[in-house]
Scaffold this motif. Structure first.
Motif, PDB file in Angstrom:
ATOM      1  N   VAL A   1       0.932  -0.777   0.288  1.00 19.13           N
ATOM      2  CA  VAL A   1      -0.246   0.102   0.176  1.00 19.13           C
ATOM      3  C   VAL A   1       1.203   1.223  -0.344  1.00 19.13           C
ATOM      4  O   VAL A   1       0.316   2.204   0.558  1.00 19.13           O
ATOM      5  CB  VAL A   1      -0.730   0.230   1.349  1.00 19.13           C
ATOM      6  CG1 VAL A   1      -1.390  -1.202   1.301  1.00 19.13           C
ATOM      7  CG2 VAL A   1       0.420  -0.439   2.799  1.00 19.13           C
TER       8      VAL A   1
ATOM      9  N   ILE B   1       0.382  -1.421  -6.155  1.00 15.47           N
ATOM     10  CA  ILE B   1      -0.742  -1.760  -6.109  1.00 15.47           C
ATOM     11  C   ILE B   1      -0.882  -2.404  -7.874  1.00 15.47           C
ATOM     12  O   ILE B   1      -1.561  -3.681  -7.224  1.00 15.47           O
ATOM     13  CB  ILE B   1      -1.674  -0.726  -5.737  1.00 15.47           C
ATOM     14  CG1 ILE B   1      -1.325  -0.711  -3.795  1.00 15.47           C
ATOM     15  CG2 ILE B   1      -3.119  -1.406  -5.626  1.00 15.47           C
ATOM     16  CD1 ILE B   1      -2.312   0.826  -3.261  1.00 15.47           C
TER      17      ILE B   1
ATOM     18  N   SER C   1      -1.414  -6.113  -7.819  1.00 18.46           N
ATOM     19  CA  SER C   1      -3.043  -6.964  -9.086  1.00 18.46           C
ATOM     20  C   SER C   1      -2.517  -7.772  -9.815  1.00 18.46           C
ATOM     21  O   SER C   1      -3.375  -8.487  -9.913  1.00 18.46           O
ATOM     22  CB  SER C   1      -3.824  -6.106  -8.987  1.00 18.46           C
ATOM     23  OG  SER C   1      -5.092  -6.425 -10.006  1.00 18.46           O
TER      24      SER C   1
ATOM     25  N   HIS D   1      -7.400  -1.662   2.606  1.00 20.80           N
ATOM     26  CA  HIS D   1      -8.066  -1.280   1.296  1.00 20.80           C
ATOM     27  C   HIS D   1      -8.558  -2.810   1.041  1.00 20.80           C
ATOM     28  O   HIS D   1      -8.612  -3.010  -0.358  1.00 20.80           O
ATOM     29  CB  HIS D   1      -6.689  -0.612   0.800  1.00 20.80           C
ATOM     30  CG  HIS D   1      -7.490  -0.520  -1.358  1.00 20.80           C
ATOM     31  ND1 HIS D   1      -7.552  -0.471  -1.566  1.00 20.80           N
ATOM     32  CD2 HIS D   1      -6.938  -1.036  -2.138  1.00 20.80           C
ATOM     33  CE1 HIS D   1      -8.062  -0.358  -3.171  1.00 20.80           C
ATOM     34  NE2 HIS D   1      -7.029  -0.660  -3.043  1.00 20.80           N
ATOM     35  N   SER D   2      -6.911  -3.682   0.952  1.00 20.92           N
ATOM     36  CA  SER D   2      -7.737  -5.163   0.170  1.00 20.92           C
ATOM     37  C   SER D   2      -8.281  -5.703   0.541  1.00 20.92           C
ATOM     38  O   SER D   2      -8.503  -6.414  -0.094  1.00 20.92           O
ATOM     39  CB  SER D   2      -6.082  -6.324   0.205  1.00 20.92           C
ATOM     40  OG  SER D   2      -6.280  -6.602   1.363  1.00 20.92           O
TER      41      SER D   2
END
Length: 429
Positions: free
Chosen positions: A154, A160, A164, A242-243
């Motif tokens: 992060v 990020i 992904s 966030h994830s």
């Protein structure tokens, strides 16, 4: 069209580097030119995730600027400034090292732009109290922010994107990126007296004055401070999760800003005072100009041409990805570059058979893109934000003043990263 896009970007970059024309004006004119000739249309410029304005970055900045504007009204920055100066016994060198460590650690948990928005006001106040030049301190902090942000998933937007695409976890980044980041931070601190020599002289009387201050007296609105801290903790928690939450940091920042505006009941001028409107417009123009390079295939062509030189050698490919990513990310924004490189790295990771660790190419890309942001004054979002804050505070930093120091740290960081990749993944396996 590719030649025109390159020409516009090169001329704009030269003008920005010259510091003779306002960089926001240059970026907007450059963006207008690539739109006017049809390289990008409205869909490309405003909605496309690869070639358009990254609204997540824009609104993350906007939301955090408002939060900082509310916090400023509480006196908390003055409190932290006095506390830091007293803990360092008024020594500018110790203060710089303390701020470097705090910035690097915070950037690992938050994005580096948010960290700079929070740390820069404290730095300006510390330097004002001691009557010393804040520019070396601000530069040191943003360099530390870009280094520290590389350590976690992060901490920096390219991480990020890479996570992904490569299905990497938060723990993967801790295990593979944090060790080299700790080494680079240690070396950076060791180089601080050399890089910023001549910046640590202070009047003993000013030190005595600061040591006599009571930091608790700096707090002007304790009730608002408590409310702001609660909101800020919730915002930070949402960033870190966030994830899990699947809520973009930009939305979190806007929600946090909105809540603080409502509960603080401040006048509009108070909470908008910290919004760097010129910085936001500069980012918009820069995103569009870089988007034109992406749309015309310039970035991808350069990346593919460089990587084809490796002819399937795993070590050479990792070194080339690292070596190409750093300078390119220092010249253009590392977000579109990383987005362009990820499919290429994915293909190489699948096709090269002599890799001792399947993810080594991803770590090379992450280190190059993250650490390359220190190369120039516009290499990373945090750099641009810091320059905007310094200018508004009456301490403008030239493109080359930043780049002279940033380039040195980038070279040292990339050399250390190359040694790390070679030893960990090709010597020790």
């Amino acid at each position: 069209m590719a030649i025109f896009a390159i020409s516009v970007f090169v001329v704009a970059y030269a003008l920005i580097a010259s510091d003779r024309i306002n960089k926001t004006f240059v970026a907007l004119i450059g963006a207008g030119l690539v739109l006017a000739v049809g390289i990008l249309d409205a869909q490309d410029a405003f909605y496309h995730h690869e070639t358009g304005i990254d609204w997540n970055v824009i609104f993350l900045l906007f939301g955090m600027m408002i939060i900082v504007g509310v916090l400023r009204q509480t006196g908390v920055f003055e409190y932290v400034a006095i506390w830091a100066a007293k803990r360092a016994n008024g020594s500018p060198l110790r203060i710089m090292i303390l701020l470097i460590l705090v910035t690097a650690f915070a950037s690992a948990l938050l994005d580096n732009v948010t960290t700079i928005l929070l740390i820069a006001p404290v730095t300006l106040l510390v330097c004002d109290r001691l009557e010393i030049n804040p520019i070396p301190f601000l530069i040191a902090e943003v360099l530390a922010s870009n280094i520290g942000g590389a350590s976690t998933l992060v901490g920096d937007p390219p991480n990020i994107i890479i996570a992904s695409r490569a299905n990497l976890t938060f723990n993967d980044f801790l295990a593979h990126m944090t060790p080299i980041v700790l080494i680079i931070i240690a070396v950076f601190i060791a180089l601080v007296p050399f890089i910023f020599r001549g910046s640590f002289h202070v009047d003993p009387e000013r030190v005595a004055d600061v040591m006599s201050l009571n930091e608790r007296e700096a707090i002007r609105d304790r009730s608002l401070l408590i409310k702001s801290c609660i909101v800020l903790v919730l915002v930070f928690a949402a960033f870190i999760l966030h994830s899990v939450l699947h809520i973009e940091p930009s939305i979190v920042a806007l929600l946090g800003a909105g809540v603080l505006v409502v509960i603080s009941r401040l006048d509009r001028d108070d909470y908008l005072a910290s919004v760097e409107w010129e910085t936001l417009l500069f980012f918009a123009g820069l995103f569009i100009m870089v988007g034109a390079l992406v749309k015309t295939g310039v970035v991808e062509a350069l990346a593919r041409s460089a990587i084809e030189l490796t002819q399937g050698n795993g070590l050479l490919t990792a070194m080339l990805i690292l070596g190409v990513s750093a300078p390119v990310s220092g010249i253009i924004d590392n977000i579109p570059f990383t987005a362009t490189m990820t499919p290429i790295v994915a293909e190489l990771s699948a096709s090269i058979t002599d890799l001792s660790h399947p993810d080594v190419l991803w770590w090379a890309l992450a280190l190059g893109a993250d650490l390359g942001g220190n190369l120039t004054a516009v290499g990373a979002s945090a750099n641009v934000v810091m320059l905007g804050i310094a200018r508004r505070a009456g301490h403008p930093i030239s493109f080359w003043e930043f780049t002279r120091k940033g380039a040195l740290i980038t070279v040292v960081s990339i050399v250390l990263s190359a040694l790390y990749l070679w030893l960990r993944y090709f010597v020790w396996g």
